[in-house]
Design a protein around this motif. Structure first.
Motif, PDB file in Angstrom:
ATOM      1  N   MET A   1     -11.671  51.911  46.036  1.00  0.00           N
ATOM      2  CA  MET A   1     -11.472  51.242  44.740  1.00  0.00           C
ATOM      3  C   MET A   1     -12.578  50.206  44.544  1.00  0.00           C
ATOM      4  O   MET A   1     -12.878  49.464  45.476  1.00  0.00           O
ATOM      5  N   ASP A   2     -13.157  50.197  43.390  1.00  0.00           N
ATOM      6  CA  ASP A   2     -14.274  49.274  43.154  1.00  0.00           C
ATOM      7  C   ASP A   2     -13.752  47.923  42.644  1.00  0.00           C
ATOM      8  O   ASP A   2     -13.408  47.779  41.474  1.00  0.00           O
ATOM      9  N   LEU A   3     -13.680  46.935  43.537  1.00  0.00           N
ATOM     10  CA  LEU A   3     -13.159  45.624  43.159  1.00  0.00           C
ATOM     11  C   LEU A   3     -14.286  44.601  42.989  1.00  0.00           C
ATOM     12  O   LEU A   3     -14.070  43.401  43.118  1.00  0.00           O
ATOM     13  N   SER A   4     -15.505  45.088  42.716  1.00  0.00           N
ATOM     14  CA  SER A   4     -16.650  44.166  42.668  1.00  0.00           C
ATOM     15  C   SER A   4     -16.496  43.089  41.577  1.00  0.00           C
ATOM     16  O   SER A   4     -16.951  41.964  41.758  1.00  0.00           O
ATOM     17  N   GLU A   5     -15.825  43.458  40.493  1.00  0.00           N
ATOM     18  CA  GLU A   5     -15.641  42.461  39.426  1.00  0.00           C
ATOM     19  C   GLU A   5     -14.780  41.289  39.919  1.00  0.00           C
ATOM     20  O   GLU A   5     -15.062  40.129  39.645  1.00  0.00           O
TER      21      GLU A   5
ATOM     22  N   SER B   1       2.854  52.231  42.628  1.00  0.00           N
ATOM     23  CA  SER B   1       2.980  51.312  43.762  1.00  0.00           C
ATOM     24  C   SER B   1       1.838  51.525  44.748  1.00  0.00           C
ATOM     25  O   SER B   1       1.362  50.573  45.371  1.00  0.00           O
ATOM     26  N   ILE B   2       1.376  52.762  44.884  1.00  0.00           N
ATOM     27  CA  ILE B   2       0.241  53.047  45.770  1.00  0.00           C
ATOM     28  C   ILE B   2      -1.031  52.389  45.217  1.00  0.00           C
ATOM     29  O   ILE B   2      -1.754  51.714  45.950  1.00  0.00           O
ATOM     30  N   CYS B   3      -1.282  52.536  43.909  1.00  0.00           N
ATOM     31  CA  CYS B   3      -2.451  51.904  43.277  1.00  0.00           C
ATOM     32  C   CYS B   3      -2.430  50.398  43.520  1.00  0.00           C
ATOM     33  O   CYS B   3      -3.436  49.802  43.914  1.00  0.00           O
ATOM     34  N   ALA B   4      -1.248  49.793  43.274  1.00  0.00           N
ATOM     35  CA  ALA B   4      -1.131  48.337  43.398  1.00  0.00           C
ATOM     36  C   ALA B   4      -1.373  47.896  44.834  1.00  0.00           C
ATOM     37  O   ALA B   4      -2.112  46.946  45.082  1.00  0.00           O
ATOM     38  N   LYS B   5      -0.766  48.627  45.774  1.00  0.00           N
ATOM     39  CA  LYS B   5      -0.867  48.220  47.178  1.00  0.00           C
ATOM     40  C   LYS B   5      -2.285  48.420  47.715  1.00  0.00           C
ATOM     41  O   LYS B   5      -2.791  47.574  48.465  1.00  0.00           O
ATOM     42  N   VAL B   6      -2.938  49.508  47.326  1.00  0.00           N
ATOM     43  CA  VAL B   6      -4.319  49.742  47.778  1.00  0.00           C
ATOM     44  C   VAL B   6      -5.223  48.601  47.276  1.00  0.00           C
ATOM     45  O   VAL B   6      -6.034  48.055  48.033  1.00  0.00           O
TER      46      VAL B   6
ATOM     47  N   PHE C   1      -4.313  57.699  47.225  1.00  0.00           N
ATOM     48  CA  PHE C   1      -5.038  57.156  46.077  1.00  0.00           C
ATOM     49  C   PHE C   1      -6.285  58.009  45.794  1.00  0.00           C
ATOM     50  O   PHE C   1      -6.591  58.318  44.639  1.00  0.00           O
ATOM     51  N   ALA C   2      -6.962  58.422  46.863  1.00  0.00           N
ATOM     52  CA  ALA C   2      -8.140  59.280  46.708  1.00  0.00           C
ATOM     53  C   ALA C   2      -7.761  60.602  46.029  1.00  0.00           C
ATOM     54  O   ALA C   2      -8.491  61.113  45.173  1.00  0.00           O
TER      55      ALA C   2
END
Lengths: 131, 299
Positions: free
Chosen positions: B1-5, B180-185, B80-81
């Motif tokens: 997941m790209d969390l660069s922002e 819930s998977i998206c949020a937890k990842v 998630f992938a």
């Protein structure tokens, strides 16, 4: 401020280190050094409505305050040596950041009013021209 | 997941989303909402939505998504992938609420509690999906606290959508499990790669689970408390655990809206009958009082 009527006092001009200052809308009833440069300064953000930061989990909004022209700000430190007290300036400033709790202090800020006093004092103490 | 922002600025909130699958703009969709990181005293809280067409729900189920709490970190990552691979019919979006945002909301002059913050964030995400043209027909939400009032509240906001709020919805509905998977990842990754705003000395990266009852988390909090600034912004100042450490290990701070104990200025009633005249301090003119100015003739 300079005293002009006491000739006995030797006048010396000293260059003091300029310093960045923050005036917070809260009281911390202790006098101690704080790691401002490590905790506070790096957290300041520039937003469209001014400066933003948080202190102890509370949101602050800030603005730059400039010391009125003709005046200089000094940080004074009192030191007690036995019976005597020494007051000395440790640094100088020409502006500082004024912070308000959740809102920008704005035109009604107490400090802004205080900074108007020197010019008012000068005006009311000025000689009235004789007609 | 790209969390660069988020890594660039983690003092506020941050929205992340997948591209919207074209089919979700044509067919009626089911949308799930769940959150991660509500309880911890450290790090952000993440709200996520996940959606797919009703006709493809079986395909989502086939991925074997399950409640994120029952999955290991690597399984969540793998699932998630897979959802990303199925981006032609599965879409997601999430909001990362920084610990600083949580602290400043909950400790505001007007208290904005975690429930309201959560509900508004969830509503914002559904609105986002609608604004993107997703044909949302059904919404499933996991909840802590009484589901009835929350369901009524959400239903009022989205009258055309069938809303179901249920405790443990993340285990019951695959679309909520996927959310819930998206949020937890996102939460795990955000915590792992947290970019501290402060310049901390010998920073300890071992903060445990972040839950208040974790001894490692408590030890980390005690180690990183500063007597003046309290904690780094990674900590939720509004949590009782954080507050009680501050009470003992940091200096007191009084704000203009702090509750004061006794009313000052009121003397004891007997003082009115005593013989000694009440000493009244000589106050400067109101002009000076209003500006916080004091005469400096005595230093």
């Amino acid at each position: 401020m300079e005293s002009s009527d006491e000739d006995a006092v030797e006048e010396r001009r000293v260059q003091l280190r300029p310093v960045t200052l923050h005036l917070l809308p809260c009281d911390v009833p202790v006098n101690r050094p704080a790691p401002v440069g490590r905790f506070f300064t790096p957290a300041i953000r520039q937003s469209p409505d001014g400066l933003e930061v948080s202190f102890r989990g509370r949101s602050l909004r800030g603005e730059e305050m400039v010391v009125p022209p003709g005046l200089v700000g000094y940080v004074m430190v009192t030191e007690e040596k036995g019976e005597d007290r020494f007051i000395q300036a440790t640094s100088s400033f020409s502006s500082f950041t004024l912070w308000g709790l959740e809102t920008i202090p704005g035109p009604d800020a107490k400090v802004r009013g205080a900074l108007n006093w020197p010019s008012l004092a000068a005006a009311i103490h000025a000689k009235v021209p004789e007609d | 997941m790209d969390l660069s922002e988020l890594e660039r600025d983690n003092t506020g909130r941050c929205r992340l989303n997948s591209p919207v699958p074209a089919v979700c703009r044509k067919e009626p969709c089911v949308l799930g909402i769940d959150e991660a990181g509500r309880g911890p005293v450290l790090g952000p809280m993440v709200y996520a939505i996940c959606y797919c067409p009703l006709t493809r729900l079986a395909d989502l189920e086939a991925l074997k998504v399950a409640d994120s709490k029952t999955l290991s970190e690597s399984e969540r990552f793998r699932l998630f992938a897979k959802m990303e691979e199925d981006g032609d019919f599965v879409g997601w979006a999430l909001d990362v609420l920084s610990p600083n945002l949580i602290s400043t909301s909950m400790l505001g002059r007007v208290k904005y509690n975690l429930n309201s913050l959560s509900h508004d964030t969830a509503t914002g995400l559904v609105r986002y999906a609608l604004d993107q043209g997703v044909k949302v027909a059904q919404v499933f939400v996991d909840t802590v606290g009484p589901p009835e009032t929350y369901q009524k509240w959400l239903q009022q906001r989205f009258p055309g959508i069938e809303v179901t709020v249920k405790a443990k919805a993340d285990a019951l509905f695959p679309v909520v499990s996927a959310a819930s998977i998206c949020a937890k990842v996102a939460r795990d990754q955000a915590v792992k790669n947290w970019q501290f705003v402060e310049k901390l000395r010998d920073l300890d990266a071992d903060y445990g689970s972040g839950y208040p009852n974790d001894p490692k988390t408590k030890a980390w909090l005690r180690k990183h408390v500063d007597p003046v600034f309290g904690f780094p912004q990674f900590v939720r100042f509004s949590w009782r655990t954080a507050q009680s450490i501050l009470e003992t290990e940091a200096e007191d701070v009084t704000w203009e809206d702090s509750q004061t104990g006794d009313q000052e200025g009121l003397g004891r009633i007997k003082s009115y009958f005593s013989e000694s005249p009440r000493t009244r301090p000589h106050l400067p003119h109101r002009y000076f009082q209003e500006r916080g100015l004091e005469s400096a003739t005595t230093l």
